[in-house]
Design an enzyme around this catalytic site. Structure first.
Site, PDB file in Angstrom:
ATOM      1  N   GLU A 163       0.976  -1.378   0.209  1.00 44.46           N
ATOM      2  CA  GLU A 163      -0.150   0.104   0.012  1.00 44.46           C
ATOM      3  C   GLU A 163       0.854   1.456   0.017  1.00 44.46           C
ATOM      4  O   GLU A 163       0.939   1.985   0.893  1.00 44.46           O
ATOM      5  CB  GLU A 163      -0.744  -0.083   1.229  1.00 44.46           C
ATOM      6  CG  GLU A 163      -1.866  -1.183   1.182  1.00 44.46           C
ATOM      7  CD  GLU A 163      -3.095  -0.965   2.439  1.00 44.46           C
ATOM      8  OE1 GLU A 163      -2.870   0.017   3.279  1.00 44.46           O
ATOM      9  OE2 GLU A 163      -3.784  -1.937   2.401  1.00 44.46           O
ATOM     10  N   GLU A 354      -5.150  -8.391   1.340  1.00 46.07           N
ATOM     11  CA  GLU A 354      -5.752  -8.253   2.633  1.00 46.07           C
ATOM     12  C   GLU A 354      -7.157  -7.794   2.622  1.00 46.07           C
ATOM     13  O   GLU A 354      -7.572  -6.960   1.460  1.00 46.07           O
ATOM     14  CB  GLU A 354      -5.052  -6.678   3.126  1.00 46.07           C
ATOM     15  CG  GLU A 354      -3.687  -6.889   3.914  1.00 46.07           C
ATOM     16  CD  GLU A 354      -3.067  -5.738   4.482  1.00 46.07           C
ATOM     17  OE1 GLU A 354      -4.019  -4.714   5.005  1.00 46.07           O
ATOM     18  OE2 GLU A 354      -2.008  -5.382   4.389  1.00 46.07           O
TER      19      GLU A 354
END
Ligand code: BGC
Length: 458
Positions: A163, A354
């Site tokens: 991320e 995730e």
């Protein structure tokens, strides 16, 4: 059709959030270790100093993962644990820890998936300018070479960055995550440039050592919009919105994925920055666009926008709507639409690296941890993902966040994501009801999950 036989069901973690042992056996400080202790930075003065003490208890943890039946486990390497100053000298004890962890996983029949950068940069490198330093991609390359020479023969699944959207936005723009900075757009552009180069150099190192045996990607996140109805127009509108850069350019999907997969930035970026826009030489583009094997991404909810009260989710937020303790709206359909949109756009198998839910779980009087809301959350989200599998979308795997309750960065220990409960006073672990339920999902390869129609009905 349904999930493929080799579909990788798993769970995830990140070094700072679970390992503890923050100065054990020669580990150097990362930015979270060095800067997170200042009052007001991590809720209630908490820290990842001890966290779940996974560094010392990894064997017990792998045994629990085996009990849950994980097929893969995604974890991150702490750069300052293996290179205390970020470059130069390595810490043999740190390397040994990851080597032992990988052996333990393989012996338990669990495939390791390595994330190379999950946010805790060595403090010594940050002091020299961190990701703004023109050499930062070379520092990363040196670190990755160490990891690959230690683990490469035993690890097939690799992710470079976790991320970039989040660590840049929270850590370098909003100043609420380490290193608690407020960078200008110019600095964020320079950082993006170095991170994209670092990603490319890392892929090159892995590929050179492991060839096609390695399966490599990175894990961006970003907003996926769910169509208001299933008409071609509404689907197109949701797709277009998911690609748009919106207000927060570093937060968008295309800012990161388009250069990596297509070798160009979105036109919107050029329109916005004009002459200030990042430029790469041909040679640098060749690095940035190193071949990747799948498209992985992290996703918890549908679109979010920034309103007067912070994060807002206008299409799903209404008084009393289903929400997690992190105040994230529950939007199960986002797993179907993200799989559909991203496989269509990037033409690669997709891997959810995730997805999960934070709740307030505690140990009940009977000694068990009953978390029916997490089971319901998972049934709904996975039911929606199953639609993608049923429609023949190429899905590689699903990784629940997190294998165990963890230090939620600046939020400390309040929000619990784990399939395993951790009592942070005693460090006792208890598999939650959801962990046992997930085992059944894995054993049956998702066959018993609800249909999309049932799952999406909130
Ligand atoms: C991050 C995790 C974090 C999770 C929940 C993701 O953005 O990769 O480290 O704990 O979200 O906030």
């Amino acid at each position: 059709m349904s999930f493929k036989e080799q579909f990788l069901w798993g769970a995830s973690s990140a070094a700072y959030q679970i390992e503890g042992g923050f100065d054990a056996d020669g580990k150097g400080p990362g930015i979270w270790d060095a800067l997170g202790h200042k009052p007001g930075r991590i809720a209630r003065g908490e820290s990842g100093d001890i966290a779940c003490d996974h560094y010392h208890r990894y064997q017990e943890d792998v045994a629990l993962m085996k009990e849950i039946g994980l097929k893969h486990y995604r974890f991150s390497i702490s750069w300052p644990r293996i290179m205390p100053k970020g470059t130069g000298e390595t810490n043999p004890k740190g390397l040994e820890f990851y080597s032992n962890l990988v052996d333990e996983l393989l012996a338990a029949g669990i495939e390791p998936m390595v994330t190379l950068y999950h946010w805790n940069m060595p403090y010594a490198l940050f002091q020299q300018g961190g990701w703004l330093h023109p050499d930062s991609s070379c520092w990363f390359e040196e670190y990755v070479s160490q990891v690959v020479s230690t683990l490469g023969s035993r690890v097939r699944l690799w992710l470079t960055f976790n991320e970039p959207q989040m660590f840049m936005f929270l850590g370098y723009q909003m100043g609420v995550h380490a290193p608690f900075e407020h960078y200008s757009d110019e600095q964020l552009l320079a950082m993006t440039r170095n991170i994209l180069l670092a990603h490319g150099k890392a892929v090159k190192v892995i590929r050179k050592a492991l060839g096609d045996r390695a399966l490599i990607s990175f894990s961006p996140t970003g907003d996926t919009f769910v169509p208001a109805e299933e008409t071609p127009e509404a689907i197109q509108a949701a797709y277009d919105k998911s690609l748009s850069m919106g207000e927060q350019f570093i937060f968008s999907n295309t800012w990161w994925a388009d250069p990596v997969f297509f070798g160009r930035f979105p036109q919107e970026a050029h329109d916005r920055f004009g002459d200030r826009m990042i430029s790469f030489s041909e040679e640098e583009w060749a690095l940035v666009t190193q071949k990747l094997d799948f498209f992985s991404y992290n996703i918890y909810q549908s679109m979010a926008s920034f309103g007067p009260h912070g994060l807002e989710n206008p299409e799903y937020e209404y008084p009393g709507c289903p929400m997690t303790t992190a105040n994230w709206c529950v939007v199960p359909e986002c797993l179907y639409w993200s799989a559909r949109f991203w496989s269509e756009r990037y033409q690669l198998p997709v891997f959810v690296t995730e997805n999960g839910v934070s709740l307030m779980d505690w140990v009940s009087l009977d000694g068990a941890v009953h978390d029916p809301l997490r089971i319901d959350f998972l049934a709904r989200y996975l039911g929606c993902l199953k639609r993608a599998a049923d429609e023949g979308i190429d899905l590689m795997g699903y990784t629940y966040w997190n294998i165990m309750d963890e230090c939620e960065w600046a939020g400390g220990y309040k929000d619990r994501y784990g399939l395993i409960h951790v009592d942070f006073r005693t460090l006792k672990r208890t598999i939650k009801d959801s962990g046992h339920w997930y085992r059944r999902v894995i054993e049956t390869n998702g066959e018993e999950l609800p249909s999309y129609r049932e799952a999406a009905q909130m």
